[in-house]
Design a protein around this motif. Structure first.
Motif, PDB file in Angstrom:
ATOM      1  N   GLU A 245      -9.514  -7.607   3.302  1.00  0.00           N
ATOM      2  CA  GLU A 245      -8.800  -5.790   2.841  1.00  0.00           C
ATOM      3  C   GLU A 245      -8.371  -5.429   1.155  1.00  0.00           C
ATOM      4  O   GLU A 245      -8.944  -4.579   0.980  1.00  0.00           O
ATOM      5  N   ASN A 246      -8.600  -6.459   0.137  1.00  0.00           N
ATOM      6  CA  ASN A 246      -8.211  -5.704  -1.401  1.00  0.00           C
ATOM      7  C   ASN A 246      -9.567  -4.786  -1.794  1.00  0.00           C
ATOM      8  O   ASN A 246      -9.413  -3.647  -2.095  1.00  0.00           O
TER       9      ASN A 246
ATOM     10  N   TYR B 161       1.055  -1.309   0.164  1.00  0.00           N
ATOM     11  CA  TYR B 161       0.148   0.001   0.013  1.00  0.00           C
ATOM     12  C   TYR B 161       0.631   1.178  -0.172  1.00  0.00           C
ATOM     13  O   TYR B 161       0.486   2.144   0.020  1.00  0.00           O
TER      14      TYR B 161
ATOM     15  N   GLU C  29      -4.547   4.593   0.876  1.00  0.00           N
ATOM     16  CA  GLU C  29      -2.833   4.280   0.141  1.00  0.00           C
ATOM     17  C   GLU C  29      -2.050   4.963   0.602  1.00  0.00           C
ATOM     18  O   GLU C  29      -2.429   5.898   0.995  1.00  0.00           O
TER      19      GLU C  29
ATOM     20  N   ARG D 240      -9.550  -1.323  -0.488  1.00  0.00           N
ATOM     21  CA  ARG D 240      -8.351  -0.289  -1.342  1.00  0.00           C
ATOM     22  C   ARG D 240      -9.146  -0.284  -2.236  1.00  0.00           C
ATOM     23  O   ARG D 240      -8.990   1.027  -2.962  1.00  0.00           O
TER      24      ARG D 240
END
Length: 441
Positions: free
Chosen positions: A415-416, A323, A425, A419
């Protein structure tokens, strides 16, 4: 701002011991070796209801103008004197008045600032003959103290506070973002810090270990106040032989703890080393915003695939923090250094981002449709709902029927999804799985 008090004097007169006594903590490195303090070290203190900042400086030494470190220390002391409202000039009663004291006194007198003459290392306060010679300096009445035992430091502080500007002339302002600059020795942390500040804040020399303490500096950018903490390089534990270095590493880790965003500085020629991974891991586990700064990029031999190949190795070696945003710079030439603060602002902003529960659960339901929940021995995981529990770092709670059914790979998938939908980020995310029994409790 707070009043600023600079502690100055020649080497090994007990400046750092006095510094620690005044702030009430062991922050300055104290050893019976001249030259341990090199950069300016700032900490806050209080006396008679007055808050102020104390600066510990390296020993003033005029003997060798060709010594790069000694010249840098003198330059740092001069900057501290320029910043200070009051100067404490520390001398040594055991050594008596020296030629170096007289040179330092002349140096301080030219500043035009109030100078309090402190005679340290007094064993017997009845021996007035030990301080009589110091009247020759022409700096007023000497104040005898024993910094190591804390004797007479109250009288010293009374005199210091008496020279402070009135409270209404000083305004207090906290930094909006604190930035810790960390990395191995000699990767260019101090050069980078000086570039970001636009002035020389830390001593820069072509040798490892020049910076011994974690050094705070405030600066403004677009009207916002920032604090940057330059830290000592962190070697592997087995190579930390000196007591001084052990203290330096501890302070570097503490700097990470009190920062919002961490700049992990790498040497482009070395790539990511095992120690870089350890440093990054500590910052990641601490939940800090992260920017990877690949320094000395100008010294790397390149072809048309260099950056792509370096980025791939970076992703592989720092797989736990993909990240983090990456910037390739040269602190020496200033190449792309101006981009660093944009990444810092972005990471700091993402650290405090909040997602509404309704939007969060909408994304969660879509993620489950795309990738069904796992099962084990006929029992399927159920996620009842999710909510955001905190910031710095953003923390999410997933309430489920049985936490043991949540496989780590599915948690990584969630989690992905967070994001992809919300960004984040530059900041780690914390995902916690709460079982029904824990929820009821």
């Amino acid at each position: 701002m707070k009043p600023i008090v600079a502690i100055v004097g020649r080497p090994n007169v007990g400046k750092s011991t006095l510094f620690n006594r005044l702030i009430g903590a062991r922050h300055a490195i104290v050893e019976d070796v001249p030259g341990v303090t090199r950069d300016r070290l700032y900490r806050d203190a209080t006396w008679l209801d007055r808050d102020f900042t104390v600066i510990d400086t390296g020993g003033i030494d005029f003997t060798d103008k060709n010594d790069q470190i000694l010249t840098g220390i003198l330059r740092q002391a001069a900057i501290a004197i320029e910043e200070a409202h009051v100067i404490i000039f520390v001398t040594d009663s055991r050594a008596g008045l020296t030629l170096e004291d007289q040179e330092a006194a002349d140096f301080l007198r030219r500043s035009g600032k109030p100078v309090i003459l402190c005679v340290n290392k007094m064993d017997n306060f009845a021996r007035v003959d030990e301080i009589i010679d110091f009247y020759e300096l022409g700096l007023g009445e000497p104040i005898a103290v024993s910094a190591i035992h804390g004797m007479n430091t109250g009288d010293l502080l009374d005199e210091v506070v008496a020279h402070f500007p009135p409270k209404h002339e000083l305004q207090q302002e906290e930094a909006s973002v604190s930035i810790a600059v960390v990395g191995r020795p000699n990767v260019g942390k101090s050069s980078l810090t000086n570039r970001l500040l636009g002035k020389e804040r830390s001593i820069v020399a072509d040798m490892a270990g020049t910076t011994r303490d974690a050094i705070d500096s405030d600066f403004r950018r677009n009207g916002e106040l920032y604090r940057i903490i330059d830290t000592a390089g962190m070697r592997r534990r087995g190579r930390i032989a000196e007591t001084t270095e052990r203290y330096s590493v501890a302070r570097a880790l503490h700097a990470v703890d009190r920062s919002d965003v961490v700049l992990l500085v790498l040497d482009a020629r070395d790539g990511v080393t095992e120690q870089d991974q350890r440093i990054a891991g500590y910052a990641h586990e601490s939940g800090k915003g992260m920017v990877v700064v690949v320094n000395k990029w100008d010294l790397l031999k390149k072809n048309d695939r260099t950056m792509q190949e370096f980025a791939a190795r970076l992703k592989e070696n720092l797989a736990f923090m993909t990240y983090a945003q990456v910037v390739y710079v040269s602190a020496l030439t200033g190449q792309r250094v101006n981009k660093i603060m944009d990444y810092v602002d972005s990471a700091a902003s993402e650290q405090v981002k909040r997602i509404s529960s309704s939007r969060l659960n909408e994304v969660l339901n879509e993620a489950i449709l795309l990738n069904p929940l796992p099962s084990d021995k006929g029992r399927r995981l159920k996620i009842f709902y999710a909510s955001q529990a905190g910031i710095k770092p953003p923390t999410f709670l997933f309430f489920v029927n049985d936490p043991e059914l949540m496989h780590f790979s599915y948690l990584r998938y969630l989690e992905n999804q967070l994001r992809q939908n919300f960004g984040f980020e530059g900041t780690p995310l914390v995902l916690k799985v709460i079982g029904k029994q824990e929820k009821d409790e």
